[in-house]
Write a protein that holds these residues in place. Structure first.
Motif, mmCIF file in Angstrom:
data_model
loop_
_atom_site.group_PDB
_atom_site.id
_atom_site.type_symbol
_atom_site.label_atom_id
_atom_site.label_comp_id
_atom_site.label_asym_id
_atom_site.label_seq_id
_atom_site.Cartn_x
_atom_site.Cartn_y
_atom_site.Cartn_z
ATOM 1 N N VAL A 81 0.834 -1.199 0.000
ATOM 2 C CA VAL A 81 0.000 0.000 0.000
ATOM 3 C C VAL A 81 0.869 1.249 0.000
ATOM 4 C CG1 VAL A 81 -1.656 1.357 1.343
ATOM 5 C CG2 VAL A 81 -1.975 -1.106 1.099
ATOM 6 N N ARG A 100 -11.093 5.650 -6.077
ATOM 7 C CA ARG A 100 -10.214 5.543 -4.912
ATOM 8 C C ARG A 100 -10.543 4.303 -4.086
ATOM 9 N NH1 ARG A 100 -10.139 11.840 -2.748
ATOM 10 N NH2 ARG A 100 -9.117 12.744 -4.593
ATOM 11 N N LEU A 104 -8.090 0.617 -2.604
ATOM 12 C CA LEU A 104 -8.013 0.090 -1.240
ATOM 13 C C LEU A 104 -8.709 -1.268 -1.138
ATOM 14 C CD1 LEU A 104 -8.780 3.373 0.751
ATOM 15 C CD2 LEU A 104 -6.584 2.508 -0.077
ATOM 16 N N HIS A 107 -6.527 -4.298 -2.192
ATOM 17 C CA HIS A 107 -5.520 -4.719 -1.211
ATOM 18 C C HIS A 107 -6.157 -5.549 -0.097
ATOM 19 C CE1 HIS A 107 -1.854 -2.805 -2.601
ATOM 20 N NE2 HIS A 107 -2.506 -1.670 -2.810
ATOM 21 N N TRP A 156 -8.100 -3.896 6.815
ATOM 22 C CA TRP A 156 -8.342 -2.461 6.714
ATOM 23 C C TRP A 156 -7.419 -1.672 7.633
ATOM 24 C CZ3 TRP A 156 -10.159 0.144 2.968
ATOM 25 C CH2 TRP A 156 -11.138 -0.377 2.137
ATOM 26 N N VAL A 159 -4.075 -1.555 5.856
ATOM 27 C CA VAL A 159 -4.085 -0.575 4.764
ATOM 28 C C VAL A 159 -3.936 0.834 5.324
ATOM 29 C CG1 VAL A 159 -5.560 0.485 3.003
ATOM 30 C CG2 VAL A 159 -5.390 -2.007 3.149
ATOM 31 N N LEU A 163 -0.890 3.527 4.574
ATOM 32 C CA LEU A 163 -1.120 4.878 4.069
ATOM 33 C C LEU A 163 -0.541 5.938 4.992
ATOM 34 C CD1 LEU A 163 -4.820 4.452 2.886
ATOM 35 C CD2 LEU A 163 -2.826 4.794 1.414
ATOM 36 N N TYR A 242 -11.359 1.305 7.977
ATOM 37 C CA TYR A 242 -11.873 1.824 6.707
ATOM 38 C C TYR A 242 -11.893 3.352 6.701
ATOM 39 C CZ TYR A 242 -15.130 2.940 2.967
ATOM 40 O OH TYR A 242 -15.722 3.483 1.845
ATOM 41 N N ALA A 245 -8.359 4.682 6.696
ATOM 42 C CA ALA A 245 -7.717 4.492 5.398
ATOM 43 C C ALA A 245 -8.244 5.487 4.370
ATOM 44 C CB ALA A 245 -7.937 3.057 4.926
ATOM 45 N N ARG A 246 -9.566 5.661 4.323
ATOM 46 C CA ARG A 246 -10.133 6.609 3.365
ATOM 47 C C ARG A 246 -9.642 8.027 3.642
ATOM 48 N NH1 ARG A 246 -14.440 5.301 0.068
ATOM 49 N NH2 ARG A 246 -13.960 7.357 -0.782
ATOM 50 N N PHE A 249 -5.965 8.259 2.648
ATOM 51 C CA PHE A 249 -5.850 8.214 1.189
ATOM 52 C C PHE A 249 -6.229 9.558 0.574
ATOM 53 C CE2 PHE A 249 -7.115 7.175 -3.122
ATOM 54 C CZ PHE A 249 -6.131 6.267 -3.508
#
Length: 253
Positions: A81, A100, A104, A107, A156, A159, A163, A242, A245-246, A249
């Protein structure tokens, strides 16, 4: 094309890309198997007799080894990632208007599938070492469900770690606390046999309820309380990972 169909199409494309990378990097699967196997032989054949758990030790330790397998397989995900972010791949995808969420999602899906393959192998070795679960068909379905929920939740979080890290090396190191958490749970010894402080931490951390649920399902003695706690922890960790990560990102792109 709707937003949902576009996201699914982009996720499929990114998933194929990540699968190709995974097949070209068998070391990731090897690492996911090596340490759990070493731990299995160490705990069962060398240290297992030191623990009075009331059952065959391989039956007691296998649920913890399942979770350990998940945790030892996440390092490559965090590194991959972060590499996507630091090598300019994401900038190229942004120009191409790739979803986007697809980047994610791919992965997490690859991490989940790799973990399931590794877990199947570990359970197979456990059977060779004397593992004899008494779970029925429905209880095995429950085991699979809890394992998938746990893998997705940890995926998650991994990830998000990847990030948030500044480099691929830092991303791999950021996943280390998750690898250590099974040792501070009831994975290999009952929490009530631990010293003060460690016992309280082991009793209330998320991995213990997940492990106890797996243990109960595999032995046919599942507790509704631990199962509800395990599912709640998995869903909560998935949501945290989640959203984190969002947000990470979006911030980086």
């Amino acid at each position: 094309m709707s937003v949902i169909s576009a996201t699914l199409a982009d996720s499929s494309t990114m998933l194929r890309r990540n699968f190709r990378h995974a097949t070209r990097n068998p070391v990731a699967m090897f690492n996911a198997l090596l340490m759990p196997l070493v731990l299995m032989f160490l705990m069962v054949y060398i240290l297992g007799d030191a623990f009075n758990v009331g059952v065959n030790y391989i039956d007691y330790a296998t649920p913890g080894l399942i979770l350990t397998t998940i945790c030892y397989g996440i390092g490559p995900t965090a590194t991959a990632v972060n590499s996507d972010m630091t090598t300019g791949l994401i900038n190229r995808l942004r120009v191409m208007s790739v979803s986007r969420a697809a980047v994610l999602n791919a992965h997490v899906i690859v991490t989940t599938l790799r973990s399931l393959v590794a877990i199947a192998f570990i359970i197979g070795v456990a059977f060779l070492m004397g593992f004899r679960p008494s779970a029925n068909f429905l209880e095995w379905l429950g085991v699979i469900g809890i394992v998938v929920l746990t893998t997705v939740a940890i995926g998650w979080l991994t990830v998000a770690f990847g990030l948030a890290a500044k480099s691929p090396e830092g991303a791999g190191f950021a996943a280390v606390p998750l690898m250590l958490l099974p040792f501070l749970s009831s994975a290999f010894a009952p929490a009530d046999k631990m010293g003060p402080g460690a016992r309280q931490f082991a009793e209330y951390q998320p991995f213990t309820s997940i492990i106890e649920t797996l243990r109960g399902l595999l032995t046919g003695t599942a507790s509704a309380g631990s199962a509800i706690a395990a599912v709640a922890w998995c869903l909560g960790l998935t949501l945290i990972g989640y959203l984190w990560a969002r947000a990470a990102f979006t911030k980086r792109v």
